[in-house]
Every structure is written in structure tokens, then in C-alpha cells.
Design an enzyme around this catalytic site. Structure first.
Site, mmCIF file in Angstrom:
data_model
loop_
_atom_site.group_PDB
_atom_site.id
_atom_site.type_symbol
_atom_site.label_atom_id
_atom_site.label_comp_id
_atom_site.label_asym_id
_atom_site.label_seq_id
_atom_site.Cartn_x
_atom_site.Cartn_y
_atom_site.Cartn_z
ATOM 1 C CG ASN A 1 2.686 -27.659 43.188
ATOM 2 O OD1 ASN A 1 3.060 -28.018 42.376
ATOM 3 N ND2 ASN A 1 1.560 -27.002 42.980
ATOM 4 C CG HIS B 1 -6.806 -31.905 29.662
ATOM 5 N ND1 HIS B 1 -6.759 -33.958 30.022
ATOM 6 C CD2 HIS B 1 -6.282 -31.764 29.510
ATOM 7 C CE1 HIS B 1 -5.373 -32.673 30.338
ATOM 8 N NE2 HIS B 1 -6.008 -31.079 30.975
ATOM 9 C CD GLU C 1 -0.730 -32.218 32.277
ATOM 10 O OE1 GLU C 1 -1.941 -31.645 33.357
ATOM 11 O OE2 GLU C 1 0.461 -31.703 32.489
ATOM 12 C CD GLU D 1 -1.366 -27.086 36.092
ATOM 13 O OE1 GLU D 1 -0.965 -27.635 34.409
ATOM 14 O OE2 GLU D 1 -2.081 -27.253 36.342
ATOM 15 C CD GLU E 1 -4.378 -24.393 37.401
ATOM 16 O OE1 GLU E 1 -3.243 -24.801 37.348
ATOM 17 O OE2 GLU E 1 -5.181 -25.538 38.166
ATOM 18 C CD GLU F 1 -5.765 -28.042 40.229
ATOM 19 O OE1 GLU F 1 -5.514 -28.664 39.183
ATOM 20 O OE2 GLU F 1 -5.029 -27.140 40.758
HETATM 21 C C1 NOJ Z 1 -4.182 -30.161 37.188
HETATM 22 C C2 NOJ Z 1 -4.709 -29.365 36.248
HETATM 23 O O1 NOJ Z 1 -5.063 -27.632 36.973
HETATM 24 C C3 NOJ Z 1 -5.895 -29.734 35.999
HETATM 25 O O2 NOJ Z 1 -6.994 -28.666 35.986
HETATM 26 C C4 NOJ Z 1 -5.940 -30.968 35.704
HETATM 27 O O3 NOJ Z 1 -7.270 -31.839 35.119
HETATM 28 C C5 NOJ Z 1 -5.178 -31.875 35.796
HETATM 29 N N1 NOJ Z 1 -3.718 -30.835 36.043
HETATM 30 C C6 NOJ Z 1 -4.728 -32.984 34.578
HETATM 31 O O4 NOJ Z 1 -4.194 -31.919 33.684
HETATM 32 CA CA CA Z 2 -3.320 -26.936 38.749
#
Ligand code: NOJ
Ligand code: CA
Length: 713
Positions: free
Chosen positions: A193, A413, A415, A484, A502, A508
Site C-alpha cells: 500500500n 473531490h 484528495e 483512507e 471507504e 479500486e
Molecule cells: C484513493 C481513493 O480510494 C480513490 O477512490 C481515489 O480515486 C484516489 N485515491 C485518488 O484520490
Molecule cells: Ca483507497
């Protein structure tokens, strides 16, 4: 003989200084609290006379010079109470939830220090919850936890369905083994990971599911993880006793406490019927009632997204391939060459919006819309995203107006790349930007190692961040789906704007090498006990080289299995994750994803066995429609269900989406058939399920039009 027994009883009695017993409302569960000699608090739990947790110690070890809260206690007070109420969740599996338990609160006074700790036990019909409470007092105000020392002494070498203990990731496949085999299998179970920290070859994560040789289903987890570190379970393989192991912060400390305060609840669910575990509402019930006054803006949503194409490598989050490094505010994206593969471009996003509008989806997730993706992880970069600067080919205003004009909302989104400091730095502006542009939901993410450097994904410091983000989002009337972040512990009862998480191995991974076919039979017994998961089901093209010739991963599931997940994996947030063109190829199967509800008045688990199968039936909110989903594991099987949950005397039309006779998750995942039949509450179904397969059924009341020419099941 008599003498020996008497002697034994005498020794036992002399060990126990004080004892209290608690029974569950139906009497099946018995919890015994006892203070052992030396003032050591312990508990044990029995179910229908069988030991579930053998005598186990309670307490906390404090840092440095502090005397630990482990012994030297006397019981200064005990209080009992009963509780029984029904409450209505804002969204959920059922319209109303019963919260019924008997309670025992034991006040422990530490003799030498004159400090007080209360252990509060709540015994439900399907399990136990208990926590430590530290009331306001002179001699215990600020304290630092070195380790929580709660034991769970298991009564046998049970079969366990576990993932490795880890301070930074939960994205593991489950390993099934005896408890005594965990240590030997640990190395093999730790798969790669982007951020991970193993710490013991005997540690596993909660929620931990187990089955005893004599058919007891036992689950260990926690509820209401607030301002405290997330708990792992470390096994002593010799005694088969788990001990709590909290996630440390950057300094190695496990909790900074200020009384009055409490620990989260530790939960032990138990039943001789596996269906009771997946249906249990203990985790939600141990959380505080909703703290958001006006919840009218919180709503379940089915969505599609510019996402799977990036996950499979067909397109990119980045706008260009020309930038080895990005400095926001300095890097000029108008001066670089686009890579031609950027997914979040105006034309592509419009296509998804059109598709969503045509097929009745409320949301379109768009990832990779904002500047910074060329250089977003792996360098412990602090100022990584600002969450408000779009790429040149993503017109925020135009796209949101376009979406709104079609009755669709774009899902934001964020991130964070685990740069938590940076996220908090921008969070108000980022949420305000959402409000200004008409977004009402955000998917956030915490990929990579945490910044500030040295913090872990599940320590107290960052648990407080996740909570801060949820509460702040509620101020802005924003719904959150965090990836995460720490595994959920029922906090969605208190903050129902947390519509997803998640926090486990999601779809994924089918693109990163594949997941075990029985993974989805275990999620309801583990991860989902804390709250809904954004699993992102609905993949119809299992051969991913068809999307990206360089991706050789295979989705280990049949199409019918993918459909069933919309029912078996409860969530108010459900994605149809595949590309529109793959849905257009299998438009008759796609009909189920369009039809399936996302909010429910009732849910029944018809069949359940961890690692093997789950069959759930759910009644759509405010409607007479029912949906059934059934997923299997590695082995083909026949599922036998009856429809006695339907209204008596009524006839319904059932559309059954099933695996084809030759279906198999690996060799023939796209083989399915669809049939329509009439059903009543007397009907019975015997349905074959392929390896890695499943079936899905939609049930609507029969009318003269929709039932023409149909036969009874
Ligand atoms: C991990 C996430 O679980 C996934 O859904 C996402 O697309 C990527 N990170 C990028 O942010
Ligand atoms: Ca993930």
C-alpha cells in the site's frame, strides 16, 4: 473429590473481591464484572451458558511517572439502569432502530491515588458494549495513555476473518484462519500500500469477525471513536487472548486525555445466527443522537463519475506530462502541453452529466479537476493542493450550471494527499468554493503518509482531524465521503452528513491486481458494522486490458454479483463505477442499477455466512418495492430463500438477474440471464450462484400491465 472441589471454590472466592452481574434484556447474554485480588478489574461474557469472553482484565497503562489505572481499585459505587427506545435515522437500512439494553456502571476508586474511573457496560440482546469514563476530579485531570490494557480472552481457537494490524491502511484482503495461525500467516497477508505501518505479527484490525467450532459468531469492534486513538487487537497466541493496542502518534504516545472524558465503546457482538451480526445496530446505538438540527439537506445519492477510467489507467488525473514538480500559484498551466489523456475535461464531464441525467443518477464525481496532480504524492509535500484552482480544461461554473440544468450535481473531490495541515489551512475556502458553485457533497482522500510527518492514519491527532472535517462540513451543509480515513464506528448517527467512507479494500483493488472473490461476503461482517462504505460497485467489463492495454488486472466477480452488491453492501451513497459505454453494452443488466433504491424502510438478512454468502432483502423507502441481493464466495452454491417478508395476499412482479449456467468470476464473468416471474409471500426460490457470483432481484407490486403473460415462480 468433594474436598478438592470445595478447595477450588474457596481459592476462586478468595480471588474475587467484588462481583456484579448483568443480563441482556432477553436473558441470553450474561456479563460478570469482578474485582480480583489486588483490585484488578475484570469482566467475562457468556451467551446461552457458553463462554464468549473468558475472565479478561480491564484498565489503562499511563505514561511515565503516573500510576497506571490497572489495579489497587475498590468498587465505590454500582448503578444499574434499563433503556428502551426507538429512534429514526436520517437515512438507513430501516426506518426505525430499537436501542434496548441493560446497563451497569461500576465506579472504581484507586486507593493510593484517590482517583476514580467508571467502567460502563451496556448489554444488548446481540452483544456487549463497555467503555472507560473519567469524571471530573482533582487527582486525575490531564493524563497520557501509554497503552489501553483491555483484554478479550477468547474461549477457543476460533476461525477468524482478519486483516493485519496497521497504523496506516485498512486496504487488505481478508485472511481466514484459526486464531493460532494468525502469526504464521501475517507476513503473507501484508500486501503493498502507498502508506502502511505494520507493528506486530499478532495484531489484527477491528472489526474482527470470528466463528467458534460450536457455531457462535463473535465480533470485536469499537463504537464512537472520538478524540481517542483507533484500537487494534494484539493476540497472545498461547492464551488466545487479545489485548487492545492503540495507534501511537508521532511521539509514540497513545492518547492525551483531559477529564471529564471517556474512551470509545469496546463492542463484542455475539449470536448463534450469523444474520444477527450483520443486522446488529449496536455500533449505531452506542453513538450519540444526531447533533445536526436541520438535516433536510442530507440525502442519499446514486452517482457515476470520471473515476474508473483513471483508476484503470485509461486516462489521467494530471493535465500534463511535462511537469516533474508543481508549485501552486507559480506553475502556469496555460504554458504547458496537455497530455491528451486528462479525464476531467469539459467535454468528457459533460458526457457523464448527460449519461447521469438520462439514467436518473443524482451525482457525477469528477476527480483530477484541480491543479497539482502531476506531483501529488511520494515526496511528503506540504502545500500540495489548494482545492479551488481548476485545470484550464475544467470550467467549474459552466459545468455546474450544465449539471444543475439537468437535475444533476457534480460531486467535489478533495484528495489531501494526507497533507492534513494543508487541508485544514484551506478547508474553509474549499467548502465555501463548493457552496458558491453548487456542490453539496465531497469525496475526500488521505493517500500516502500523513503530514505532519510521523503522525499515523489512525492516531488520536488525526482522528480529531477527520471529525473536524465532518463537523465543519456540516456547518456548510456539505455531505462527506472520506477515503483512507479511519474505519467508521457509527459516528454517522451523530453526524449523518458522513454519508460514506471507504476505509477498507474497495473496488479500486480489482484494478490493482484483484481482490479475493469472497471479499464482499466479509465486508458486511466487518467494515460495514461501523457504517456505510463507498465500495463503488457496478463493474461490467472485468477484463481491464479492454480499457487500458497495459492493465492486466481482472475484476474477480460476475456481472450478477456486481448487481447484488447494491443490496448486500448497504450505503446511502452508491456509485455505478464502470464507464457509460460498458453500461450501454449490457443495458438490460444496467436496468437493475437504475432501479435499485438507496434508502430503506426495512431490511432482512435471509442468508449469511462469513466468507461464503450474504443474501439481503430491503424495502425501498416510502414504497412497496423490494430489492434482493445475494453474493457468493469462491464456491458455487444454491441459495434457498422464501418471500415471506412480502405483504400477505399481494402479488408482485420479480425480475431476477442471475448468473448464467456457465458463469464464473474468472472464466466467464459476463454470463447472466434475466427472467420475470410473479411472486407472493408464499413463494420460494432456489437459485444457483456461480463461483464469485450472485443474483439480484427487483420486486414491484403487480399491475395488469406489468404482469401480462408472466408465470408464478
Ligand atoms: C484513493 C481513493 O480510494 C480513490 O477512490 C481515489 O480515486 C484516489 N485515491 C485518488 O484520490
Ligand atoms: Ca483507497
Amino acid at each position: 473429590m468433594k474436598k478438592t472441589l470445595l478447595g477450588f471454590l474457596f481459592v476462586l472466592a478468595s480471588c474475587v473481591v467484588s462481583a456484579q452481574q448483568l443480563k441482556s434484556p432477553n436473558g441470553n447474554l450474561t456479563m460478570d464484572f469482578a474485582l480480583q485480588s489486588g483490585g484488578v478489574p475484570t469482566y467475562k461474557l457468556d451467551y446461552k451458558g457458553k463462554a464468549v469472553i473468558k475472565t479478561s482484565k480491564l484498565g489503562l497503562e499511563l505514561k511515565k511517572d503516573e500510576k497506571s489505572l490497572l489495579d489497587d481499585f475498590t468498587v465505590s459505587d454500582t448503578q444499574t439502569a434499563t433503556f428502551d427506545e426507538n429512534w429514526k435515522p436520517v437515512w438507513g437500512e430501516v426506518a426505525s432502530i430499537r436501542n434496548q439494553y441493560n446497563e451497569l456502571a461500576v465506579t472504581l476508586k484507586q486507593n493510593k491515588t484517590d482517583r476514580v474511573m467508571i467502567v460502563r457496560f451496556r448489554l444488548f440482546d446481540d452483544g456487549l458494549g463497555f467503555r472507560y469514563e473519567f469524571p471530573t476530579q482533582k487527582n486525575l485531570v490531564y493524563f497520557v495513555i501509554k497503552e489501553e490494557r483491555t483484554q478479550f480472552a477468547m474461549a477457543g481457537d476460533h476461525t477468524a476473518f482478519w486483516i493485519p494490524g496497521d497504523y496506516d491502511t485498512q486496504e487488505y484482503d481478508f485472511t481466514t484462519s484459526k486464531l493460532s495461525e494468525i502469526q504464521g500467516l501475517m507476513k503473507k497477508s501484508v500486501t503493498a500500500n502507498l502508506s502502511q505501518t505494520s507493528f506486530s505479527d499478532s495484531a489484527v484490525q477491528t472489526s474482527l469477525m470470528m466463528k467458534s467450532a460450536d457455531g457462535l459468531y463473535i465480533n470485536l469492534h469499537e463504537a464512537a471513536l472520538i478524540d481517542y486513538a483507533c484500537m487494534h487487537l494484539n493476540l497472545d497466541p498461547k492464551t488466545l487472548t487479545f489485548q487492545s493496542w492503540l495507534t501511537p502518534d508521532a511521539k509514540g504516545d497513545k492518547g492525551y486525555m483531559q477529564a471529564p472524558c471517556t474512551s470509545p465503546w469496546r463492542t463484542v457482538m455475539v449470536s448463534d445466527d450469523a444474520r444477527d451480526i450483520v443486522a446488529s445496530k449496536i455500533t449505531l446505538n452506542l453513538n450519540e443522537p444526531c447533533k445536526i438540527d436541520d438535516t433536510s439537506w442530507i440525502h442519499p445519492v446514486k452517482y457515476v463519475g470520471v473515476w474508473w477510467e483513471m483508476i484503470t489507467g485509461k486516462s489521467t488525473w494530471s493535465y500534463t506530462d511535462e511537469l516533474p514538480s508543481v508549485q501552486l500559484g507559480i506553475t502556469d498551466y496555460t504554458k504547458v502541453k496537455p497530455n491528451g489523456k486528462h479525464g476531467a475535461n469539459n467535454a468528457n464531464v459533460k458526457r457523464y452529466i448527460d449519461f447521469a441525467a438520462k439514467h436518473g443518477f443524482g451525482g457525477v464525481l469528477v476527480e483530477g479537476w484541480n491543479q497539482g496532480w502531476e506531483d501529488w504524492f511520494g515526496h511528503s509535500k506540504d502545500y500540495v493542493f489548494d482545492f479551488v484552482s481548476p485545470y484550464p480544461d475544467f470550467d467549474v461554473k459552466m459545468l455546474n450550471e450544465y449539471a444543475h440544468s439537468k437535475g444533476v450535481k457534480i460531486i467535489m473531490h478533495h484528495e489531501t494527499s494526507s497533507s492534513v495541515r494543508n487541508y485544514e489551512r484551506h478547508i474553509d475556502k474549499a467548502y465555501q468554493f463548493m457552496k458558491d458553485n453548487g456542490y453539496d457533497a465531497v469525496k475526500s482522500g488521505y493517500v500516502g503518509d500523513i503530514l505532519p510527518r510521523g503522525e499515523n492514519h489512525y492516531d488520536q491527532w488525526i482522528i480529531n482531524h477527520y471529525q473536524y472535517a465532518i463537523e465543519k462540513a456540516a456547518d456548510y451543509k456539505i455531505m462527506v465521503n472520506a477515503h483512507e480515513a479511519v474505519r467508521p464506528t457509527g459516528i454517522c448517527r451523530t453526524y449523518p452528513n458522513m454519508i460514506g467512507n471507504e476505509s477498507a479494500r474497495g473496488t479500486e483493488y480489482q484494478s490493482f491486481g484483484g481482490s479475493k472473490p469472497n471479499h464482499v461476503t466479509l465486508l458486511p461482517f466487518t467494515r460495514l458494522l461501523g457504517g456505510p462504505m463507498d465500495y463503488t460497485p457496478g463493474i461490467f467489463e472485468m477484463d481491464l486490458s479492454k480499457l487500458n492495454p497495459e492493465n492486466h488486472s481482472h475484476v474477480n466477480s460476475t456481472i450478477a454479483n456486481q448487481l447484488a452488491l447494491y443490496v448486500t453492501l448497504y450505503s446511502p451513497l452508491q456509485m455505478a463505477a464502470d464507464l457509460p459505454k460498458n453500461y450501454e453494452r449490457f443495458i438490460d443488466a444496467f436496468q437493475f442499477i437504475k432501479d435499485v433504491a438507496i434508502d430503506w424502510d426495512d431490511s432482512k438478512y435471509l442468508e449469511a455466512e462469513p466468507g461464503q454468502y450474504i443474501t439481503a432483502a430491503r424495502k425501498a423507502k416510502g414504497k412497496q418495492d423490494w430489492f434482493i441481493g445475494s453474493v457468493g464466495g469462491n464456491d458455487p452454491r444454491t441459495s434457498n430463500i422464501n418471500f415471506n417478508f412480502l405483504d400477505k395476499g399481494k402479488t408482485y412482479v420479480a425480475t431476477i438477474y442471475a448468473d448464467g449456467k456457465d458463469a464464473h468470476y474468472k472464466t466467464n464473468p459476463q454470463s447472466y440471464n434475466i427472467r420475470k416471474v410473479l411472486v407472493t409471500n408464499k413463494s420460494k426460490l432456489s437459485q444457483w450462484v456461480a463461483s464469485g457470483g450472485g443474483y439480484a432481484i427487483s420486486i414491484v407490486p403487480a399491475t395488469s400491465e406489468n404482469s401480462k403473460g408472466l408465470k408464478k415462480l
